[in-house]
Design an enzyme around this catalytic site. Sequence first.
Site, short mmCIF file in Angstrom:
data_model
loop_
_atom_site.label_atom_id
_atom_site.label_comp_id
_atom_site.label_asym_id
_atom_site.label_seq_id
_atom_site.Cartn_x
_atom_site.Cartn_y
_atom_site.Cartn_z
N HIS A 134 0.84 -1.20 0.00
CA HIS A 134 0.00 0.00 0.00
C HIS A 134 0.88 1.26 0.00
O HIS A 134 0.65 2.19 -0.77
CB HIS A 134 -0.93 -0.02 1.21
CG HIS A 134 -1.64 1.26 1.47
ND1 HIS A 134 -2.57 1.80 0.59
CD2 HIS A 134 -1.56 2.14 2.51
CE1 HIS A 134 -3.02 2.95 1.08
NE2 HIS A 134 -2.43 3.19 2.24
N HIS B 43 3.45 7.32 5.34
CA HIS B 43 2.21 7.97 5.79
C HIS B 43 1.41 7.19 6.82
O HIS B 43 0.65 7.77 7.58
CB HIS B 43 1.33 8.36 4.59
CG HIS B 43 0.52 7.22 4.04
ND1 HIS B 43 1.00 6.35 3.10
CD2 HIS B 43 -0.75 6.82 4.29
CE1 HIS B 43 0.07 5.47 2.80
NE2 HIS B 43 -1.00 5.71 3.51
N GLU C 13 0.33 5.86 12.46
CA GLU C 13 -0.98 5.33 12.78
C GLU C 13 -0.93 3.83 13.07
O GLU C 13 -1.62 3.34 13.96
CB GLU C 13 -1.92 5.61 11.60
CG GLU C 13 -3.38 5.50 11.95
CD GLU C 13 -4.23 6.03 10.80
OE1 GLU C 13 -4.03 7.21 10.44
OE2 GLU C 13 -5.04 5.28 10.27
N ASP C 14 -0.12 3.11 12.34
CA ASP C 14 -0.22 1.65 12.37
C ASP C 14 0.99 0.90 12.91
O ASP C 14 0.98 -0.33 12.94
CB ASP C 14 -0.51 1.13 10.96
CG ASP C 14 -1.90 1.55 10.49
OD1 ASP C 14 -2.77 1.76 11.35
OD2 ASP C 14 -2.10 1.66 9.28
N ASP D 152 -3.50 8.15 -1.44
CA ASP D 152 -3.85 7.11 -0.47
C ASP D 152 -5.26 6.59 -0.75
O ASP D 152 -5.52 5.39 -0.81
CB ASP D 152 -3.76 7.74 0.94
CG ASP D 152 -4.17 6.79 2.04
OD1 ASP D 152 -3.67 5.66 2.09
OD2 ASP D 152 -5.02 7.20 2.87
N ASP E 81 -21.58 13.95 -25.70
CA ASP E 81 -20.16 13.70 -25.47
C ASP E 81 -19.91 12.35 -24.79
O ASP E 81 -18.99 12.21 -24.01
CB ASP E 81 -19.55 14.83 -24.64
CG ASP E 81 -20.25 15.01 -23.30
OD1 ASP E 81 -21.34 14.41 -23.11
OD2 ASP E 81 -19.73 15.74 -22.44
MN MN Z 1 -2.95 4.63 3.88
#
Ligand code: MN
Length: 564
Positions: free
Chosen positions: A39, A63, A67-68, A129, A250
């Site tokens: 990811h 990123h 958090e993880d 993301d 279109d």
């Molecule tokens: Mn992420």
Amino acid sequence: MSTLDEKLESSSFVKSAYDFAKSAHEGQLRKSGEPYFIHCVGVAESVARWNLDDQSIAAALLHDVVEDTRYALRDIETHFGREVAFLVDGLTKLEKVQYRGIESEAESLRKMLLAMVEDPRVIIIKLADRYHNLQTIKHLAPERQKTFARESIEIFAPIAYRLGMNELKGEIEDMSFPCAYPEEYEWLISTFKSLYEERKNYLRRVTSVLRNELIASGVQAVEIQKRAKHHYSLYKKLLKYNMNQDKIYDLVAVRIIVPHIGDCYAALGAIHKLWKPLPGRIKDYIAMPKVNGYQSLHTTVFCLDNRITEFQIRTKEMHDLAENGVAAHWLYKEQTAVNDSVSAAKARLGEQERQWMQRLKNWQKYFSASQEFLDSLKNDMLSDQIYVFTPRGDIIELPEGSTPLDFAYKIHTDLGNTYAGAKVDGRIVSLAYALQTGEIVEIMSQKNKKPSRDWLKAVKTSFARKKIKHELSVIDQKERPSLHLLEITLVVEDRVGMLRDATAVLSAHHCNIEKVTSGVASDKFATISFLCSFKEKGVPSALAVKLKKIRGVREVAYRTESSK
Ligand code: MN
């Protein structure tokens, strides 16, 4: 355009972020069962493709670390500096323990938007993301799929659009559409599948005729594209035209990319030489760019077999800006002299994006409650917009469906509060009139005029609604009569129905009973005390007389209390 692989070879900074993130996420798996680190790489690949700087690519790789994983923000700062730490912090959700459910989501979003107005790279990485997570949306639980997809359509696609990243906006919507609105999606695909195919075959014939004409006219085309309309954008257009398919010219458009501006007009001439244009459908967005900065020539002609077909003509640079907006600015704006990369990031924003971010910055101060913030974000900042003018010619942007009252509040709160009426293009219009792009709006105001409750129904923006509610509550406060409290004590021979009789008398004299207490006065008598609020000061004499007349009442005593 650069790739992550190239960056990993050329920049040791990016490489060390890569190694750090890889080991930090070691052993973690995504819902799809793949290693989590895939990811991070996916997000960094988009960021590299959009030509963002090394700091951004490093932040993209890192990123989700805070958090993880077991690492904290200061670890990021120690290893990669304050700038990368700032970007990562902007992308890190608030902890669930601080807020719950919608609160947590809304507050995380607010935090990210705040970071984004400080440094636009935050949101571009966030979009990367979201884009990557949408690719694996099928691995989420069905209910989560739906909310994730809808949030992508309602919040992230419009943000991409606001940043001029039109291609990304279209892709985010199309990836979300089947999960967000499954039935509508099925219907659209089954209805239009053969039509898309048929249009493509038809346009193959058109482009071969066109190519010959361009060569004959000496126009050099870099590329001729047949572009199928994005599914979700087709769906929205159909909604607008009451599902009338004949209005869609279109479905598949022809796009001609040429080297220089002069070639755009030459190509337009070549098309009109071949096919007759529809009146009113030639649009010169090169001489007059759209408000979001979009440039192109558009024309719709009676094409082969007399079929109505749209052509778009633009240079390579216009094309890149139209597709990739902010990201393309990184490519085209000259390197600025500023050394720090935050200023450089801001300098590379287009004028439109800069203004929007500024508005976002001012706007977000007004909403403190999470739900209110989310509603207003979707409603006021991210919905489709119209552009109207003040009598002095200033351009005012408002959500579609806005009324003159929204306009008045957008200009100034006092102008809204003293609104007495409005003229649009010189004509007086009603309170609920829906403004259209291009109109000139003049507000008539009246001193001492005050908002009324029905104004709440006549506004579209959450911003104006909030202002009206506030003003109404101020008026309420002022006009609410001050109440006087009075304690009335009866000495009675208690009996069944005594309380009922006393209450009836009090009600008949418009006193509001706040509290009743009872007690013992002696072995024969009881007391009942009423705490009442009155509009007038003093005790109405008629009340005293009536109370005394109740059977069994021996004494009536009063005591006034200072009102609140
Ligand atoms: Mn992420």
